[in-house]
Design a protein around this motif. Structure first.
Motif, PDB file in Angstrom:
ATOM      1  N   UNK A  82       0.718  -1.128  -0.075  1.00  0.00           N
ATOM      2  CA  UNK A  82      -0.028   0.025   0.189  1.00  0.00           C
ATOM      3  C   UNK A  82       0.768   1.165   0.038  1.00  0.00           C
ATOM      4  N   UNK A  83       1.985   1.208   0.748  1.00  0.00           N
ATOM      5  CA  UNK A  83       2.857   2.370   0.596  1.00  0.00           C
ATOM      6  C   UNK A  83       3.438   2.682  -0.467  1.00  0.00           C
ATOM      7  N   UNK A  84       3.850   1.504  -1.137  1.00  0.00           N
ATOM      8  CA  UNK A  84       4.717   1.775  -2.383  1.00  0.00           C
ATOM      9  C   UNK A  84       3.611   2.056  -3.481  1.00  0.00           C
ATOM     10  N   UNK A  85       2.317   1.788  -3.325  1.00  0.00           N
ATOM     11  CA  UNK A  85       1.345   2.137  -4.318  1.00  0.00           C
ATOM     12  C   UNK A  85       0.991   3.606  -4.209  1.00  0.00           C
ATOM     13  N   UNK A  86       0.954   3.814  -2.971  1.00  0.00           N
ATOM     14  CA  UNK A  86       0.799   5.433  -2.694  1.00  0.00           C
ATOM     15  C   UNK A  86       1.705   6.225  -3.211  1.00  0.00           C
ATOM     16  N   UNK A  87       2.829   5.911  -2.823  1.00  0.00           N
ATOM     17  CA  UNK A  87       3.876   6.600  -3.533  1.00  0.00           C
ATOM     18  C   UNK A  87       3.935   6.770  -4.858  1.00  0.00           C
ATOM     19  N   UNK A  88       3.859   5.832  -5.669  1.00  0.00           N
ATOM     20  CA  UNK A  88       3.502   5.828  -7.154  1.00  0.00           C
ATOM     21  C   UNK A  88       2.290   6.589  -7.660  1.00  0.00           C
ATOM     22  N   UNK A  89       1.284   6.677  -6.804  1.00  0.00           N
ATOM     23  CA  UNK A  89       0.115   7.526  -7.294  1.00  0.00           C
ATOM     24  C   UNK A  89       0.457   8.996  -6.781  1.00  0.00           C
ATOM     25  N   UNK A  90       1.264   9.262  -6.082  1.00  0.00           N
ATOM     26  CA  UNK A  90       1.629  10.652  -5.375  1.00  0.00           C
ATOM     27  C   UNK A  90       2.426  11.146  -6.363  1.00  0.00           C
ATOM     28  N   UNK A  91       3.656  10.336  -7.020  1.00  0.00           N
ATOM     29  CA  UNK A  91       4.325  10.654  -8.034  1.00  0.00           C
ATOM     30  C   UNK A  91       3.631  11.057  -9.219  1.00  0.00           C
ATOM     31  N   UNK A  92       2.568  10.244  -9.696  1.00  0.00           N
ATOM     32  CA  UNK A  92       1.843  10.380 -10.765  1.00  0.00           C
ATOM     33  C   UNK A  92       1.070  11.757 -10.848  1.00  0.00           C
ATOM     34  N   UNK A  93       0.446  12.047  -9.478  1.00  0.00           N
ATOM     35  CA  UNK A  93      -0.132  13.401  -8.984  1.00  0.00           C
ATOM     36  C   UNK A  93       0.723  14.532  -9.336  1.00  0.00           C
ATOM     37  N   UNK A  94       1.836  14.490  -8.708  1.00  0.00           N
ATOM     38  CA  UNK A  94       2.962  15.512  -8.775  1.00  0.00           C
ATOM     39  C   UNK A  94       3.342  15.725 -10.279  1.00  0.00           C
TER      40      UNK A  94
END
Length: 181
Positions: A82-94
């Motif tokens: 979940x943490x890695x997926x959240x980081x990936x989604x955050x990078x996409x949003x950024x």
């Protein structure tokens, strides 16, 4: 069985072979989040959870500890996924936000250029109106006006024609950037 150096390492850190095997289930769970996303990691952790309890109960000398380790691996694997997926989604949003900011910056630059251009035009029109309000001869007004217009339009040549009242033809009354001939 395992190579001797792995058995020595596990005994030094206080793990038996079965505990190490349960912890090793974290690798496919975490790896699946990179390949398949969070849903893939959850599916992989459920498969790992289905595979671990029979070995925990059947082969472990301490089944309660083994069951605890199994549940801990399941929970930790999902939290890490979940943490890695959240980081990936955050990078996409950024990245999306950065793209939007770049587009907004370009739009603002165009507005600034347009505003500066309009400012130059208004300044020239104001100067021309100032010339027209002065008591100058028509030739001086045309000469100053054509000079200001060439600067405003950023051209090298400008011609001003007037309609002759008698012949209704065009008559050159002012020019800049060409010879008098």
């Amino acid at each position: 069985a395992q190579p001797a150096f792995i058995s020595d390492l596990l005994s030094r850190i206080g793990l038996d072979r079965h505990a190490f095997e349960r912890i090793a289930y974290l690798v496919p769970i975490v790896w699946s989040v990179f390949l398949l996303g969070q849903r893939g990691a959850i599916l992989t952790s459920l498969i790992a959870l289905a595979c671990m309890p029979p070995r925990s109960i059947a082969f472990s000398s301490q089944p309660v500890d083994a069951l605890f380790e199994t549940i801990a691996v399941f929970i930790i694997g999902n939290v890490v996924a979940f943490s890695f997926d959240s980081l990936r989604k955050q990078r996409e949003r950024l990245r999306a936000t950065l793209t939007e900011l770049e587009a907004a910056h370009q739009l603002l630059q165009r507005y600034v250029r347009s505003a500066r251009s309009n400012e130059r035009r208004l300044s020239t029109l104001h100067a021309i109106s100032g010339v027209l309000t002065q008591s100058l001869s028509p030739d001086e007004v045309v000469e100053k006006a054509i000079h200001m217009v060439t600067e405003l339009m950023e051209v090298e040549v400008a011609l001003i024609y007037s309609v002759d009242g008698l012949t209704e033809g065009l008559v050159l009354v002012g020019h800049e950037g060409v010879s008098d001939e």
